[in-house]
Each structure stands twice: as structure tokens, then as C-alpha cells.
Design an enzyme around this catalytic site. Structure first.
Site, mmCIF file in Angstrom:
data_model
loop_
_atom_site.group_PDB
_atom_site.id
_atom_site.type_symbol
_atom_site.label_atom_id
_atom_site.label_comp_id
_atom_site.label_asym_id
_atom_site.label_seq_id
_atom_site.Cartn_x
_atom_site.Cartn_y
_atom_site.Cartn_z
ATOM 1 C CB SER A 49 -1.214 -14.615 9.867
ATOM 2 O OG SER A 49 -0.527 -14.900 8.685
ATOM 3 C CG ASP A 62 -6.794 -12.395 4.545
ATOM 4 O OD1 ASP A 62 -5.910 -12.467 3.659
ATOM 5 O OD2 ASP A 62 -6.677 -12.921 5.667
ATOM 6 C CG HIS A 104 -3.158 -11.635 5.874
ATOM 7 N ND1 HIS A 104 -3.947 -12.658 6.364
ATOM 8 C CD2 HIS A 104 -1.919 -11.853 6.401
ATOM 9 C CE1 HIS A 104 -3.228 -13.458 7.132
ATOM 10 N NE2 HIS A 104 -2.000 -12.988 7.177
#
Length: 379
Positions: A157, A323, A356
């Protein structure tokens, strides 16, 4: 509560503090005259310092990535499934460094730290930071530890964005870059989610313009709402449906606006409550702005391939099918640019229902692919 640590755990770890007295110039035009970075290390640095790996954390992450701080600690570090003996980031092979970024709220200098100029918490007066600012501060930590070049810089991320920035800002100091569930910049939708979260905090009456510590309060409601919004985006529709569906907390509906009726409501409120008790509101604002501002191609005529022309690292990009915060399409965009720049890059798209947050979860195929890549790294 572990009485003995698993054989693949790094075991007990002790955080360390690094102090830097040389001013750090920031992208916003301000500078920090001095600052601290808290970090942990796992494994042993070899004689040539060629086995060092840097772990970069995501929005709400911190330095405690693996192991335990005490024998009574219930949960290990946030990426313990990936760091340790025999794990993808094998501490029998690598010396791993994990820090809490500048501006954080877990020990590194940040908004909740005291401003030496007035003895009060920085609060909203703490300078706005960028991913590149973090990379510069991390480079100073590497210097302090005697690490001229990282064998790998790894992150998921927002952490993946830092790993990418390393290859641009310090191309000779990183041999491998692993960007997991990341993106070359935020989409308009992602910026919008961050703005909703910020407004939840900024409009909380207890925020006091960022000086809530001096007022002796916490903008708990705003932080709770910000986390609830964010947490929805970290999960997938499938995973939420499988975990909660339309299940009720009680046997019947109450027909009011105050009761917690659905299981998913209860879960989100719990996540928000827990987060608001441990995270700093000003740090949340800083982290989301750093996400919004990340756009390295802006300095290269918006040409992403050109952005990476100077990089010398080899790249591994991983994404997860469900995601939707940082979708596989964003990872493929990055891979296409790296290929256009004639870089050594491998790409893996993992079929996973967790959304995610999948990069934090020990999914067997993900761990196997991660291990396979790390095993290829020569020291």
C-alpha cells in the site's frame, strides 16, 4: 498468550531510537531541526552489510512488524506472517529494519511530540510530509546503521509507494524493490475517500484546530468515522458478504436509528472505537495527505516510464484480484511503465477475496510467491 515463541518467530524484540540533529529539509518548504525515528531490527547484519532489507509501513502502520515485545504480548507485529526464520523475508538470511515513519504516533517525532521551541505538542503545526520526505529520513537511518545499499526495500500500500520512491530518489542504494498492493499515484476516488476521512476529523468539535492535546481531549468521534470509512475500502464486497452478510446482532429489527442492528455495523464500530483509542488524529491527516501527494511522474512530464529510467533496482509487483482501493489495473500500469523503461520486473496477481488488506494476510500462494522472489536475491 505465548509462553514459548514459535520456531519461525523472531521472538522478543526491543525497539531502538535514533536521534538526528541535522536539519531535514522538507518538500513543503519547511524543515525539522532535529527528530527521532523509532525502529526495530530482526536478524543479523552481515560483514559486508549486503543483506539489509527495509520494511516501509502503510497508513496506520508502525515499527513493530514482527516478533513480540514481551512474553505476555497477545499478538505479534503487523507483518509477522512474512518476517522470520524460513518466512518470505527470512531472518536467517536478511537483516530487516522496520521503522515508524516521521510524523507517526508510535515513537518517532510527530504531531504528538513536544515542539522544542515552546514545549507544547506540535499538533497541527507539524509540517506536512511527503513520501519523498520519508525516504530522505530513512536514508539517514540507513547511514546511521552503516547500510550503503538495501538488498531490498519492501512495502504494501503506502509502503509500496515508499519502496518505489527509493528507486527514484536513491537509485544506487536499492537492489530490489517489492511494491505490493500499491499504485504509482492515487485515483480521484482514493483522494475523495481520504478527504471524507479528513473532514470527519477536522469537523469534530474536540479537534480544536489540531490542538486537542492542549485541551485535554481526543477527537474520538472524527477518528472513529475516518477509520470506519477507510476500513470499508480495505475490504472487498465478497469478504464482507461472507463474513457478515445481512446478519443481525439480535433476533429482530429495532426500527430506530441508534441501535447496532447488523453485524457489519457492530464490526465497523468496534474497528473505529479501537483505532480512535490508539492513533493520533493529526498523524492520520498527515498520512492521508502524503498518500494524496504521491505522484513521482509529475516531475517527469507525467511520463511514468521516464520516471523510472534512472532506477537500477529489479522490481517485483504484486496485486490482489479483489483489491478495489489499489486495483490490479494500477499495478499493471506500473508494470507496463517499468517494462517500457526496460527494467527487470516480475508481476503476480493473486486471486484472493480479502480486498486491499490481503497483503497483510498469510495467503499460501502469496507467501509462496513472496518467498520465491526473496530466495532469488543474492547477497
Amino acid at each position: 498468550m505465548p509462553t514459548a515463541f514459535p520456531p519461525d518467530s523472531v521472538g522478543l524484540v526491543v525497539p531502538q531510537m535514533a536521534h538526528f540533529s541535522e536539519p531535514l529539509a522538507l518538500a513543503c518548504g519547511r524543515s525539522l531541526p532535529a527528530y527521532d525515528l523509532i525502529y526495530e531490527t530482526y536478524g543479523q547484519l552481515n560483514a559486508t552489510a549486503s543483506n539489509a532489507v527495509l520494511i516501509c509501513h502503510a497508513l496506520s502502520g508502525h515499527h513493530h512488524a514482527a516478533g513480540f515485545h514481551s512474553v505476555d504480548e497477545r499478538k505479534p507485529g503487523w507483518w509477522d506472517s512474512c518476517i522470520g526464520p524460513g518466512k518470505p523475508i527470512d531472518t536467517n538470511k536478511f537483516f530487516v529494519v522496520s521503522l515508524n515513519n516521521l510524523g507517526g504516533c508510535n515513537g518517532s517525532t510527530g504531531p504528538s511530540s513536544l515542539n522544542p521551541e515552546n514545549g507544547k505538542p506540535f499538533g497541527a503545526d507539524f509540517p506536512v510530509l511527503t513520501v519523498e520526505d520519508w525516504v530522505h529520513s530513512q536514508a539517514r537511518l540507513a547511514d546511521l546503521l552503516g547500510i550503503d545499499q538495501w538488498a531490498a526495500v519492501i512495502g504494501g500500500s503506502l509502503g509500496g509507494m515508499q519502496a518505489l520512491q527509493w528507486t527514484i530518489t536513491y537509485p544506487d542504494r536499492v537492489r530490489h524493490c517489492l511494491a505490493i498492493a500499491s499504485a504509482p499515484k492515487l485515483s480521484a476516488q482514493n483522494i475523495a475517500f481520504n478527504e471524507v476521512a479528513r473532514q470527519a476529523i477536522l469537523t469534530d468539535p474536540e479537534f480544536h484546530g489540531g490542538s486537542f492535546q492542549e485541551a485535554g481531549v481526543i477527537p474520538k468521534r472524527g477518528l472513529m468515522l475516518a477509520r470506519m470509512v477507510g476500513h470499508i475500502t480495505y475490504l472487498s464486497d465478497d469478504s464482507m458478504g461472507e463474513k457478515f452478510g445481512r446478519g443481525l446482532k439480535s433476533e429482530k429489527l429495532n426500527y430506530d436509528f441508534h441501535s447496532v442492528e447488523f453485524q457489519v455495523e457492530s464490526y465497523l464500530r468496534y474497528q473505529g472505537e479501537e483505532f480512535s483509542g490508539r492513533f493520533d488524529a493529526n498523524t492520520y491527516l498527515l498520512m492521508t495527505k502524503a498518500l494524496d501527494y504521491f505522484d513521482p511522474a509529475a516531475n517527469f512530464d507525467d511520463d511514468l516510464a521516464k520516471t523510472f529510467e534512472g532506477a537500477t533496482a529489479k522490481f517485483c509487483v504484486m496485486s490482489f484480484t479483489t483489491d478495489w482501493r489499489f486495483s490490479p489495473a494500477r499495478s499493471r500500469e506500473l508494470v507496463d511503465a517499468l517494462m517500457a523503461a526496460r527494467k527487470d520486473v516480475c508481476y503476480l496477481e493473486i486471486d484472493a477475496p480479502q480486498g486491499h488488506d490481503a497483503f497483510l494476510i498469510p495467503i499460501p500462494r502469496y507467501l509462496q510467491a513472496f518467498s520465491n522472489y526473496m530466495n532469488r536475491i543474492t547477497l
